[in-house]
Structure formats: C-alpha cells, structure tokens
Design a protein around this motif. Structure first.
Motif, PDB file in Angstrom:
ATOM      1  N   ALA A   1      -2.200  16.833  -5.138  1.00 25.92           N
ATOM      2  CA  ALA A   1      -1.201  15.807  -4.824  1.00 25.92           C
ATOM      3  C   ALA A   1      -0.155  16.345  -3.853  1.00 25.92           C
ATOM      4  O   ALA A   1       0.353  15.610  -3.000  1.00 25.92           O
ATOM      5  N   ARG A   2       0.167  17.628  -3.971  1.00 25.38           N
ATOM      6  CA  ARG A   2       1.120  18.249  -3.050  1.00 25.38           C
ATOM      7  C   ARG A   2       0.539  18.251  -1.631  1.00 25.38           C
ATOM      8  O   ARG A   2       1.243  17.974  -0.663  1.00 25.38           O
ATOM      9  N   ILE A   3      -0.741  18.527  -1.517  1.00 26.59           N
ATOM     10  CA  ILE A   3      -1.391  18.548  -0.200  1.00 26.59           C
ATOM     11  C   ILE A   3      -1.456  17.133   0.374  1.00 26.59           C
ATOM     12  O   ILE A   3      -1.143  16.912   1.551  1.00 26.59           O
ATOM     13  N   VAL A   4      -1.843  16.172  -0.445  1.00 25.26           N
ATOM     14  CA  VAL A   4      -1.914  14.786   0.022  1.00 25.26           C
ATOM     15  C   VAL A   4      -0.525  14.295   0.437  1.00 25.26           C
ATOM     16  O   VAL A   4      -0.380  13.639   1.479  1.00 25.26           O
ATOM     17  N   ALA A   5       0.503  14.622  -0.342  1.00 28.26           N
ATOM     18  CA  ALA A   5       1.868  14.221   0.008  1.00 28.26           C
ATOM     19  C   ALA A   5       2.290  14.823   1.346  1.00 28.26           C
ATOM     20  O   ALA A   5       2.961  14.163   2.157  1.00 28.26           O
ATOM     21  N   THR A   6       1.889  16.053   1.603  1.00 29.19           N
ATOM     22  CA  THR A   6       2.218  16.708   2.866  1.00 29.19           C
ATOM     23  C   THR A   6       1.514  16.010   4.029  1.00 29.19           C
ATOM     24  O   THR A   6       2.122  15.773   5.084  1.00 29.19           O
ATOM     25  N   VAL A   7       0.261  15.677   3.855  1.00 24.28           N
ATOM     26  CA  VAL A   7      -0.487  14.974   4.911  1.00 24.28           C
ATOM     27  C   VAL A   7       0.126  13.595   5.165  1.00 24.28           C
ATOM     28  O   VAL A   7       0.328  13.198   6.325  1.00 24.28           O
ATOM     29  N   LEU A   8       0.448  12.875   4.103  1.00 24.76           N
ATOM     30  CA  LEU A   8       1.053  11.549   4.265  1.00 24.76           C
ATOM     31  C   LEU A   8       2.409  11.642   4.956  1.00 24.76           C
ATOM     32  O   LEU A   8       2.748  10.802   5.799  1.00 24.76           O
ATOM     33  N   ALA A   9       3.189  12.652   4.619  1.00 26.97           N
ATOM     34  CA  ALA A   9       4.492  12.836   5.276  1.00 26.97           C
ATOM     35  C   ALA A   9       4.307  13.135   6.759  1.00 26.97           C
ATOM     36  O   ALA A   9       5.072  12.646   7.605  1.00 26.97           O
ATOM     37  N   SER A  10       3.295  13.912   7.099  1.00 27.13           N
ATOM     38  CA  SER A  10       3.020  14.221   8.504  1.00 27.13           C
ATOM     39  C   SER A  10       2.614  12.969   9.268  1.00 27.13           C
ATOM     40  O   SER A  10       3.076  12.734  10.398  1.00 27.13           O
ATOM     41  N   ILE A  11       1.767  12.156   8.664  1.00 28.03           N
ATOM     42  CA  ILE A  11       1.362  10.896   9.298  1.00 28.03           C
ATOM     43  C   ILE A  11       2.580   9.987   9.466  1.00 28.03           C
ATOM     44  O   ILE A  11       2.761   9.354  10.514  1.00 28.03           O
TER      45      ILE A  11
ATOM     46  N   LEU B   1       0.834  -1.208   0.000  1.00 27.98           N
ATOM     47  CA  LEU B   1       0.000   0.000   0.000  1.00 27.98           C
ATOM     48  C   LEU B   1       0.869   1.258   0.000  1.00 27.98           C
ATOM     49  O   LEU B   1       0.621   2.199  -0.761  1.00 27.98           O
ATOM     50  N   GLU B   2       1.897   1.275   0.834  1.00 29.75           N
ATOM     51  CA  GLU B   2       2.774   2.450   0.916  1.00 29.75           C
ATOM     52  C   GLU B   2       3.540   2.678  -0.383  1.00 29.75           C
ATOM     53  O   GLU B   2       3.674   3.824  -0.830  1.00 29.75           O
ATOM     54  N   VAL B   3       4.031   1.612  -0.996  1.00 26.67           N
ATOM     55  CA  VAL B   3       4.716   1.762  -2.292  1.00 26.67           C
ATOM     56  C   VAL B   3       3.739   2.334  -3.312  1.00 26.67           C
ATOM     57  O   VAL B   3       4.096   3.227  -4.091  1.00 26.67           O
ATOM     58  N   GLY B   4       2.511   1.855  -3.308  1.00 27.70           N
ATOM     59  CA  GLY B   4       1.501   2.400  -4.216  1.00 27.70           C
ATOM     60  C   GLY B   4       1.264   3.884  -3.997  1.00 27.70           C
ATOM     61  O   GLY B   4       1.128   4.657  -4.945  1.00 27.70           O
ATOM     62  N   LEU B   5       1.235   4.301  -2.728  1.00 30.89           N
ATOM     63  CA  LEU B   5       1.059   5.728  -2.427  1.00 30.89           C
ATOM     64  C   LEU B   5       2.267   6.547  -2.887  1.00 30.89           C
ATOM     65  O   LEU B   5       2.108   7.629  -3.462  1.00 30.89           O
ATOM     66  N   TRP B   6       3.488   6.047  -2.641  1.00 33.05           N
ATOM     67  CA  TRP B   6       4.688   6.758  -3.099  1.00 33.05           C
ATOM     68  C   TRP B   6       4.656   6.940  -4.616  1.00 33.05           C
ATOM     69  O   TRP B   6       4.930   8.032  -5.132  1.00 33.05           O
ATOM     70  N   VAL B   7       4.341   5.868  -5.330  1.00 26.92           N
ATOM     71  CA  VAL B   7       4.331   5.926  -6.799  1.00 26.92           C
ATOM     72  C   VAL B   7       3.239   6.866  -7.287  1.00 26.92           C
ATOM     73  O   VAL B   7       3.462   7.697  -8.184  1.00 26.92           O
ATOM     74  N   THR B   8       2.060   6.786  -6.690  1.00 26.65           N
ATOM     75  CA  THR B   8       0.962   7.685  -7.072  1.00 26.65           C
ATOM     76  C   THR B   8       1.337   9.131  -6.825  1.00 26.65           C
ATOM     77  O   THR B   8       1.104  10.004  -7.678  1.00 26.65           O
ATOM     78  N   MET B   9       1.926   9.408  -5.681  1.00 21.20           N
ATOM     79  CA  MET B   9       2.346  10.787  -5.375  1.00 21.20           C
ATOM     80  C   MET B   9       3.433  11.258  -6.338  1.00 21.20           C
ATOM     81  O   MET B   9       3.431  12.415  -6.767  1.00 21.20           O
ATOM     82  N   ALA B  10       4.357  10.376  -6.699  1.00 22.00           N
ATOM     83  CA  ALA B  10       5.414  10.758  -7.642  1.00 22.00           C
ATOM     84  C   ALA B  10       4.811  11.126  -9.000  1.00 22.00           C
ATOM     85  O   ALA B  10       5.153  12.169  -9.586  1.00 22.00           O
ATOM     86  N   LEU B  11       3.908  10.316  -9.492  1.00 22.93           N
ATOM     87  CA  LEU B  11       3.330  10.556 -10.817  1.00 22.93           C
ATOM     88  C   LEU B  11       2.424  11.787 -10.832  1.00 22.93           C
ATOM     89  O   LEU B  11       2.469  12.588 -11.766  1.00 22.93           O
ATOM     90  N   THR B  12       1.613  11.943  -9.806  1.00 22.44           N
ATOM     91  CA  THR B  12       0.675  13.076  -9.802  1.00 22.44           C
ATOM     92  C   THR B  12       1.367  14.403  -9.516  1.00 22.44           C
ATOM     93  O   THR B  12       0.988  15.426 -10.081  1.00 22.44           O
ATOM     94  N   ASN B  13       2.384  14.395  -8.659  1.00 22.07           N
ATOM     95  CA  ASN B  13       3.127  15.632  -8.431  1.00 22.07           C
ATOM     96  C   ASN B  13       3.963  15.995  -9.654  1.00 22.07           C
ATOM     97  O   ASN B  13       4.121  17.171  -9.965  1.00 22.07           O
ATOM     98  N   ARG B  14       4.474  15.010 -10.333  1.00 23.53           N
ATOM     99  CA  ARG B  14       5.224  15.266 -11.576  1.00 23.53           C
ATOM    100  C   ARG B  14       4.328  15.940 -12.608  1.00 23.53           C
ATOM    101  O   ARG B  14       4.764  16.804 -13.357  1.00 23.53           O
ATOM    102  N   GLN B  15       3.058  15.560 -12.630  1.00 25.23           N
ATOM    103  CA  GLN B  15       2.108  16.145 -13.579  1.00 25.23           C
ATOM    104  C   GLN B  15       1.574  17.493 -13.111  1.00 25.23           C
ATOM    105  O   GLN B  15       0.853  18.160 -13.837  1.00 25.23           O
ATOM    106  N   GLY B  16       1.914  17.889 -11.887  1.00 26.17           N
ATOM    107  CA  GLY B  16       1.554  19.212 -11.412  1.00 26.17           C
ATOM    108  C   GLY B  16       0.156  19.348 -10.828  1.00 26.17           C
ATOM    109  O   GLY B  16      -0.415  20.437 -10.852  1.00 26.17           O
ATOM    110  N   PHE B  17      -0.386  18.291 -10.277  1.00 26.96           N
ATOM    111  CA  PHE B  17      -1.688  18.385  -9.623  1.00 26.96           C
ATOM    112  C   PHE B  17      -1.498  18.950  -8.222  1.00 26.96           C
ATOM    113  O   PHE B  17      -0.788  18.364  -7.398  1.00 26.96           O
ATOM    114  N   ARG B  18      -2.138  20.075  -7.944  1.00 27.96           N
ATOM    115  CA  ARG B  18      -1.951  20.745  -6.653  1.00 27.96           C
ATOM    116  C   ARG B  18      -2.464  19.916  -5.490  1.00 27.96           C
ATOM    117  O   ARG B  18      -1.896  19.941  -4.406  1.00 27.96           O
TER     118      ARG B  18
END
Length: 184
Positions: A106-116, A87-104
């Motif tokens: 995704a930046r918020i979700v990545a920040t929340v996941l990093a905080s958790i 599950l975590e690898v899937g989240l890392w990969v999803t965050m990498a792809l969506t942030n690379r594409q510039g979805f705002r």
C-alpha cells in the motif's frame, strides 16, 4: 537472523501492533489521506470553476445563453469529473485503511498514485496557463493537494514507518505459522 527479523535489528523482538504502537508517521499519513479524500470533493467544485472560466473566455461573459451544446458539454464534463472524484475518494480511503494496517504494498501504491497526481497537477496548471484560464482557486487547490501528497509519502517512507511495516509483516507471518505449529 531470519528474514522476518530483517530491519527490526539484531535480537530485537517485534511486538504485536496495537493502536499505541503505530508510529506518529503512520497516524499522520492516514489522517492526511482522509483529508485528501475530503479535498477531492472540493476539487469537483474547483474543476467547475475552471470549466466556467474556460467557457467565459471562449463564449463570452454570458455563455449561459448560448446554444444547448455548450450546456451539454458542461454537464458531461461535470459528470466525468464527479465519476473520477468518486474513484479518487475510493483510492484515498483504500490507501488510508491499508497503510494503517501496515501493508507494505500500500505504501508503494500510494507513492505511485502521488507521483501520478503530481504530474497531473503540473499538467492542469500548465494547460490552464497556456489557455489563459488560470484561476487562483485552481492554483491553490493543486498546490495544497500536492503538498499534502508529498508530506504523506515522506511520512510513509520515514524509518519509523518502515519499522512499523516490517513489524506488521512479521505479525501476519506469525499468524500463518502458529496454526501450522500446533499440528506437529
């Protein structure tokens, strides 16, 4: 000034994004996310070392000769750890792809996941220290993993990244507006 120009500045034009227009902050953050996915796989082994240390403390150095219940518990905990790692690898990969594409978002979700993740790392270190099963690989893994997550979040919120996210928003909005402009 329209809402779509927002952070791009007065009279600034937003170029369509290409690989060359992606700022270094996004490029390195995405690379960090791929490294984070790889580290998650390593984390399963670190978890095994933690469980082994706990079993050695609880059941003695030769806990493998104890009843099957201990071995069953070990296998179940490793199965759960592997499930969460997938599950975590899937989240890392999803965050990498969506942030690379510039979805705002995704930046918020990545920040929340990093905080958790930071809170979880603190929990793991504290509980391991309290149970006297703290091992160096666990400490090192958690520190490196969280330092990586913090660096990624800092890069995602850098002003150059914000400009990139805004440019991507404008580009997506223009793709929606252009087909409708042809019908008038």
């Amino acid at each position: 000034m329209s809402d779509l120009q927002g952070n791009a500045g007065l009279g600034a034009t937003v170029r369509p994004s290409t690989e060359h227009s992606r700022p270094w902050t996004i490029k390195w953050a995405v690379i960090g996310m791929w490294v984070g996915a790889a580290m998650t796989v390593l984390g399963v082994y670190v978890f095994y070392l933690e469980v082994d240390a706990t079993n050695r403390k609880t059941f003695g150095a030769d806990y493998a000769t104890t009843d099957g219940l201990v071995q069953t518990g070990l296998m179940i905990s490793m199965g759960v750890a592997i499930g969460f790692a997938v599950l975590e690898v899937g989240l890392w990969v999803t965050m990498a792809l969506t942030n690379r594409q510039g979805f705002r978002w995704a930046r918020i979700v990545a920040t929340v996941l990093a905080s958790i993740g930071l809170l979880y790392a603190i929990f793991v270190i504290v509980t391991s220290a309290l149970s006297d099963t703290l091992i160096f690989p666990s400490i090192a893994y958690n520190i490196v993993n969280e330092a990586l997550a913090i660096a990624i979040v800092v890069m995602l919120w850098h002003p150059r990244s914000s400009t990139y996210y805004h440019a991507q928003l404008v580009e997506r909005a223009m793709r929606v507006v252009r087909p409708n402009a042809d019908t008038n």
